[in-house]
Motif scaffolding. Structure first.
Motif, mmCIF file in Angstrom:
data_model
loop_
_atom_site.group_PDB
_atom_site.id
_atom_site.type_symbol
_atom_site.label_atom_id
_atom_site.label_comp_id
_atom_site.label_asym_id
_atom_site.label_seq_id
_atom_site.Cartn_x
_atom_site.Cartn_y
_atom_site.Cartn_z
ATOM 1 N N ILE A 23 0.833 -1.212 0.000
ATOM 2 C CA ILE A 23 0.000 0.000 0.000
ATOM 3 C C ILE A 23 0.866 1.260 0.000
ATOM 4 C CG2 ILE A 23 -1.610 1.337 1.421
ATOM 5 C CD1 ILE A 23 -2.901 -1.305 2.222
ATOM 6 N N LEU A 24 1.966 1.232 0.736
ATOM 7 C CA LEU A 24 2.839 2.405 0.808
ATOM 8 C C LEU A 24 3.852 2.466 -0.330
ATOM 9 C CD1 LEU A 24 3.590 2.554 4.640
ATOM 10 C CD2 LEU A 24 1.959 3.917 3.331
ATOM 11 N N LEU A 25 3.934 1.412 -1.144
ATOM 12 C CA LEU A 25 4.907 1.403 -2.240
ATOM 13 C C LEU A 25 4.642 2.490 -3.277
ATOM 14 C CD1 LEU A 25 7.342 0.063 -3.565
ATOM 15 C CD2 LEU A 25 5.771 -1.569 -4.648
ATOM 16 N N PRO A 26 3.401 2.757 -3.718
ATOM 17 C CA PRO A 26 3.195 3.859 -4.681
ATOM 18 C C PRO A 26 3.670 5.210 -4.168
ATOM 19 C CG PRO A 26 1.268 2.445 -4.625
ATOM 20 C CD PRO A 26 2.158 1.996 -3.510
ATOM 21 N N VAL A 27 3.550 5.439 -2.870
ATOM 22 C CA VAL A 27 4.044 6.705 -2.317
ATOM 23 C C VAL A 27 5.555 6.802 -2.491
ATOM 24 C CG1 VAL A 27 4.166 8.124 -0.243
ATOM 25 C CG2 VAL A 27 2.138 6.717 -0.679
ATOM 26 N N CYS A 28 6.246 5.693 -2.227
ATOM 27 C CA CYS A 28 7.701 5.686 -2.414
ATOM 28 C C CYS A 28 8.069 5.891 -3.882
ATOM 29 C CB CYS A 28 8.282 4.374 -1.892
ATOM 30 S SG CYS A 28 8.000 4.064 -0.138
ATOM 31 N N CYS A 29 7.295 5.285 -4.779
ATOM 32 C CA CYS A 29 7.579 5.448 -6.210
ATOM 33 C C CYS A 29 7.350 6.888 -6.665
ATOM 34 C CB CYS A 29 6.702 4.495 -7.022
ATOM 35 S SG CYS A 29 7.158 2.759 -6.849
ATOM 36 N N VAL A 30 6.325 7.530 -6.140
ATOM 37 C CA VAL A 30 6.075 8.934 -6.494
ATOM 38 C C VAL A 30 7.246 9.806 -6.060
ATOM 39 C CG1 VAL A 30 4.620 10.922 -5.968
ATOM 40 C CG2 VAL A 30 3.569 8.727 -6.510
ATOM 41 N N THR A 59 5.525 2.353 -15.641
ATOM 42 C CA THR A 59 5.574 2.597 -14.202
ATOM 43 C C THR A 59 4.669 1.622 -13.455
ATOM 44 O OG1 THR A 59 6.024 4.942 -14.605
ATOM 45 C CG2 THR A 59 5.239 4.324 -12.418
ATOM 46 N N ILE A 60 3.501 1.352 -14.006
ATOM 47 C CA ILE A 60 2.588 0.391 -13.375
ATOM 48 C C ILE A 60 3.201 -1.008 -13.384
ATOM 49 C CG2 ILE A 60 0.310 -0.669 -13.541
ATOM 50 C CD1 ILE A 60 -0.707 1.932 -14.734
ATOM 51 N N PHE A 61 3.859 -1.362 -14.493
ATOM 52 C CA PHE A 61 4.516 -2.670 -14.543
ATOM 53 C C PHE A 61 5.640 -2.759 -13.511
ATOM 54 C CE2 PHE A 61 7.989 -5.305 -16.206
ATOM 55 C CZ PHE A 61 7.348 -6.530 -16.277
ATOM 56 N N CYS A 62 6.393 -1.688 -13.359
ATOM 57 C CA CYS A 62 7.471 -1.689 -12.359
ATOM 58 C C CYS A 62 6.908 -1.792 -10.943
ATOM 59 C CB CYS A 62 8.314 -0.430 -12.508
ATOM 60 S SG CYS A 62 9.321 -0.388 -14.012
ATOM 61 N N LEU A 63 5.761 -1.161 -10.702
ATOM 62 C CA LEU A 63 5.120 -1.287 -9.389
ATOM 63 C C LEU A 63 4.736 -2.732 -9.096
ATOM 64 C CD1 LEU A 63 2.815 1.863 -9.122
ATOM 65 C CD2 LEU A 63 4.732 1.266 -7.636
ATOM 66 N N LEU A 64 4.191 -3.408 -10.092
ATOM 67 C CA LEU A 64 3.819 -4.811 -9.900
ATOM 68 C C LEU A 64 5.047 -5.682 -9.671
ATOM 69 C CD1 LEU A 64 1.041 -5.169 -12.640
ATOM 70 C CD2 LEU A 64 0.750 -4.851 -10.170
ATOM 71 N N LEU A 65 6.118 -5.408 -10.398
ATOM 72 C CA LEU A 65 7.335 -6.203 -10.236
ATOM 73 C C LEU A 65 7.964 -5.971 -8.860
ATOM 74 C CD1 LEU A 65 9.359 -8.158 -11.435
ATOM 75 C CD2 LEU A 65 10.535 -6.215 -12.501
ATOM 76 N N ILE A 66 8.003 -4.726 -8.414
ATOM 77 C CA ILE A 66 8.565 -4.446 -7.087
ATOM 78 C C ILE A 66 7.685 -5.039 -5.993
ATOM 79 C CG2 ILE A 66 9.210 -2.601 -5.495
ATOM 80 C CD1 ILE A 66 9.957 -0.893 -7.860
ATOM 81 N N SER A 67 6.369 -5.062 -6.213
ATOM 82 C CA SER A 67 5.475 -5.706 -5.241
ATOM 83 C C SER A 67 5.782 -7.197 -5.133
ATOM 84 C CB SER A 67 4.020 -5.492 -5.649
ATOM 85 O OG SER A 67 3.702 -4.113 -5.694
ATOM 86 N N ALA A 68 6.061 -7.831 -6.269
ATOM 87 C CA ALA A 68 6.451 -9.246 -6.230
ATOM 88 C C ALA A 68 7.777 -9.430 -5.502
ATOM 89 C CB ALA A 68 6.541 -9.792 -7.652
#
Length: 653
Positions: A23-30, A59-68
C-alpha cells in the motif's frame, strides 16, 4: 494440529505486513520519480513530466514487479527469523556463519532481487538509464558508415550491477547485525505509532547506507568494472561508444549525475526493504492473548499453560510468555483463573503448569551459567611444569626410575574417588594428601606441594620462562533445598596436569598457536562469550517478572493458597540464579557494557540482555520481599538462602 494452526497465524501476520508495504509502495515510487527528474529551474515542466511518468504503463509494470519482490522478501523474512540471536565469538566464526548454505541462498536471492529492483528504477528514471542498448553517437569504424550500429549503455549496466551489489550487502548485514532477530518491545504501542517512530530512522538509515554502499561500489567498479562490461559487450555483440567516458575511470566516476542516480536508486531500494522488515517485526511481535483455561476439551491446546509446556514454535512460546507477563501485571480477572482450582478434583493445574515451566527456564539458565563459569575457570587450573633439572635426570638410569614412580603416583592420584569438599579446605587437604617427607616421593609431587605452600619461594616467583602461575579456580556450588531445609553442595573436583602444554608441544608450536589466536580473523571478542550465554535471556526475564508479579499478587488474591505450596521453590530458584549471575559478572569482560546507539534503526538490545536480567532478578526478589515482609521467615529455605533473604528484607542487597 497446534503447530499448523500457529503457522497459519504467523502467515496471516506476514500477509498483513506485506499488504501495508504494498500500500505504501506507490508513495515511495512517487517520491522517487519526482526526485529523479528534478528540475529546479523549470518547476512546471518538472511537475508535468512527473505526472506523465506516474500514469505511464511501464511505471505500473514496475510497481507490480517491485510488489512481487517485496512478497519474496517477506517469504525470506518468515523463513530466516529467530528469537535467539547468533553471536559469533570471533571474526573467523562470523565469516563462517555467512558462508552457510542457506545464507548463501539468501544472498543470491537478494542479488537477483537487487538487479530487478535496479532495473525498475532505471526504467522509471527514463533518460539515458532506461535501456541497456542505445544507438552509437560515433561510428566504430569508417567501413561500417552505411550500417546502423548499437552500443552498450554503460550507465544502465552500471546501475544493474549496483543493484546486485546493494542486494548482497543488504543480505550480508542482515546476518552480521542480527536483523533476523526479533526483539520484543518493552512498551506496548499501537502499530501506527511504532511505524511512525521508525519512519525517520528508515529514511536516515537508507540514505546514509546508500551513500556508503555507493562509495564502495564505485571503488569496486573502478578496479574490476571492465570484466562484466567486456563480457556483456561480447555476449550481446555490442560496441563501445567512444564519445562517452567510461565509468571505470576517474572522469566517469566523478560524474555527479550518475552518482546522484545511483544513490537515489539505492535509497529507494533499501527503504522498500527496510519498510517490509519493520512491518514484519511490528506484526510478528504484536502481543497475543491466550486463554488461561477453557470449558471444552478440544480447545485445551489453545490455552496458555499448554502452550508454555508444549514443544511449539519458539515465536509462539515467546508470545505466550509475553502474554503471561502482561496477565500477571494488568489483568486481575485472568490472574484469578491462574489461581483457580480444577473442577472436579480441586487441583491447581494452571498454576502448577505455569510455575513449573518458569522454574525450569530459570534452572536451565542457572545450570548454563555454572557450566560457563567452570569453562572460564579451567584457564586457572594449576599445571605443574617440568624443569630442566628433571629433564636432565630423565636421561640417566636413576632418572628413569623416578619418572616411572612419578607416573605411577600420578595414576594412583587419578584413581582416587573425587569427593566434594569445602572450598576453604581444598588447599590444606591437597597438601596433606601429598607426603613430601617420604624419600620415595617423586620430585614432581614435591614441586606440586611446594607450589601449594605460600611460604615457599615457588608460590609467587617464576623459575622458568615456560612456567606461569595462574589464579585459583573459581569454585561454584549448586545448592538445592531439601524438604527438611538442608543444603547439598556439589563441588567440582581439582584437575591436575603433570606437564604444561608448552613443554609437551614445544616452543615453536606454542608460539605458533599463540600467534594464530592473535590473528585478525581468529581474535576472540571479549564480551562475545558472555553475550552468547544470555542470548535467550528475554524469555528468562519474562519468567522472572511473571513469577514475581503472580507471587506478589497472591498475597491478596490467592484465596485457595495455591502459590504458598511452591513459594519455597520460587525463592530458592531466585537466590540460586542470583548467586550464579553475580559470580558471572565477576568474570573478565562480563561487566563491560557496550555502547548503544539510540538513533540507529538496527537493534542491538541483545548485547545488554545480561544487564537487564540482572536488574530484573533483583527487582523480582524485592517485589516479593516487600509484599510478604516478615512472613517469609516461615518459608522453609536453606540457611544460606535465609541469610540472603534477610539482606533483601533489610534492603542491604
Amino acid at each position: 494440529m497446534t503447530m499448523l494452526r500457529e503457522r497459519q497465524v504467523l502467515r496471516w501476520r506476514v500477509a498483513a505486513s506485506l499488504a501495508w508495504s504494498v500500500i505504501l509502495l506507490p508513495v515511495c515510487c512517487v517520491v522517487f520519480i519526482v526526485l529523479s527528474q528534478i528540475q529546479i529551474l523549470h518547476p512546471i515542466q518538472w511537475l508535468t513530466d512527473s505526472i506523465s511518468d506516474l500514469t505511464s504503463s511501464y511505471t505500473i509494470f514496475c510497481l507490480l514487479l517491485i510488489s512481487a519482490i517485496l512478497g519474496l522478501q517477506c517469504t525470506f523474512l518468515m523463513e530466516y527469523y529467530t528469537v535467539v540471536p547468533s553471536i559469533p565469538c570471533s571474526r573467523l566464526a562470523l565469516i563462517g556463519n555467512t558462508l552457510l548454505p542457506h545464507r548463501i541462498v539468501h544472498s543470491l536471492a537478494h542479488v537477483v532481487m537487487g538487479v530487478l529492483a535496479s532495473w525498475c528504477c532505471a526504467v522509471m528514471s527514463k533518460g539515458k538509464y532506461q535501456l541497456i542498448v542505445v544507438s552509437c553517437t560515433s561510428l566504430p569504424s569508417e567501413d561500417e558508415s552505411d550500417k546502423p550500429s548499437l552500443c552498450l549503455n554503460e550507465s544502465h549496466l552500471f546501475q544493474l550491477l549496483c543493484g546486485a551489489f546493494f542486494g548482497y550487502c543488504y543480505s550480508l548485514q542482515y546476518f552480521v547485525h542480527n536483523m533476523n532477530y526479533l526483539s520484543f518491545p518493552s512498551i506496548q504501542q499501537y502499530k501506527y505509532l511504532q511505524f511512525r517512530r521508525c519512519l525517520p530512522l528508515i529514511i536516515k538509515q537508507s540514505s546514509f547506507q546508500s551513500l556508503y554502499f555507493t562509495r564502495n561500489y564505485a571503488i569496486l567498479y573502478y578496479l574490476f568494472g571492465n570484466i562484466p562490461r567486456t563480457w556483456i559487450q561480447t555476449a550481446l555483440n555490442l560496441h563501445i561508444d567512444r564519445q562517452q567516458p567510461s565509468l571505470d575511470t576517474l572522469r566517469g566516476l566523478l560524474n555527479l549525475t550518475v552518482f546522484y542516480q545511483i544513490w537515489l536508486s539505492g535509497t529507494f531500494l533499501l527503504s522498500a526493504w527496510y519498510m517490509v522488515w519493520i512491518f514484519f517485526r511490528i506484526y510478528t511481535t504484536e502481543a497475543r492473548i491466550f486463554p488461561v483455561q477453557t470449558s471444552f476439551a478440544e480447545e485445551a491446546e489453545k490455552c496458555l499453560p499448554f502452550i508454555l509446556s508444549s514443544n511449539t514454535l519458539p515465536l509462539v512460546k515467546y508470545l505466550a510468555m509475553q502474554d503471561l507477563v502482561l496477565l500477571s501485571q494488568y489483568s486481575p480477572s485472568r490472574r484469578q483463573e491462574v489461581f483457580s482450582l480444577s473442577q472436579p478434583g480441586g487441583h491447581p493445574h494452571n498454576w502448577t503448569a505455569i510455575s513449573k515451566e518458569c522454574l525450569n527456564l530459570l534452572s536451565s539458565l542457572t545450570s548454563r551459567l555454572i557450566a560457563h563459569q567452570e569453562a572460564a575457570a579451567s584457564n586457572g587450573r594449576m599445571k605443574v611444569p617440568s624443569s630442566p633439572k628433571q629433564t636432565r635426570k630423565s636421561s640417566s638410569s636413576s632418572g628413569t626410575s623416578l619418572i616411572e614412580d612419578s607416573a605411577e603416583q600420578t595414576q594412583k592420584l587419578s584413581t582416587v574417588p573425587r569427593i566434594g569438599i569445602p572450598s576453604l579446605l581444598k588447599t590444606t587437604s591437597l597438601k596433606s594428601s601429598l607426603d613430601t617427607g617420604s624419600p620415595f616421593t617423586p620430585p614432581g609431587v614435591k614441586r606440586m606441594s611446594e607450589s601449594l605452600d605460600p611460604n615457599t619461594p615457588w608460590h609467587d616467583s617464576v623459575q622458568s620462562p615456560h612456567i606461569m602461575r595462574r589464579s585459583a579456580k573459581l569454585w561454584t556450588s549448586d545448592s538445592s533445598v531439601q524438604k527438611n531445609g538442608s543444603e547439598v553442595s556439589n563441588l567440582s573436583p581439582v584437575t591436575l596436569s603433570p606437564v604444561c602444554n608448552g613443554a609437551k608441544q614445544g616452543i615453536f608450536s606454542t608460539w605458533f598457536q599463540h600467534k594464530l589466536d592473535q590473528t585478525l580473523f581468529n581474535k576472540h571478542h571479549p564480551e562475545a562469550s558472555s553475550e552468547d550465554v544470555f542470548a535467550d535471556a528475554q524469555i528468562h526475564i519474562w519468567a522472572l517478572e511473571a513469577l514475581s508479579h503472580l507471587v506478589a499478587a497472591s498475597f491478596s488474591e490467592d484465596r485457595m493458597g495455591v502459590v504458598q505450596t511452591s513459594l519455597s521453590a520460587v525463592l530458592a530458584t531466585f537466590f540460586t540464579l542470583q548467586e550464579a549471575v553475580e559470580k558471572h559478572f565477576k568474570l573478565p569482560h562480563a561487566s563491560s557494557k557496550p555502547v548503544r546507539n539510540p538513533g540507529s534503526l538496527l537493534d542491538s538490545s541483545y548485547k545488554t540482555l545480561r544487564f537487564s536480567l540482572r536488574a530484573a532478578l533483583k527487582t523480582a526478589i524485592y517485589r516479593i520481599t516487600t509484599t510478604f515482609g516478615e512472613h517469609l521467615h516461615a518459608v522453609p529455605v536453606s540457611s544460606e538462602h535465609q541469610k540472603k533473604l534477610q539482606q533483601f528484607l533489610d534492603f542491604k542487597e
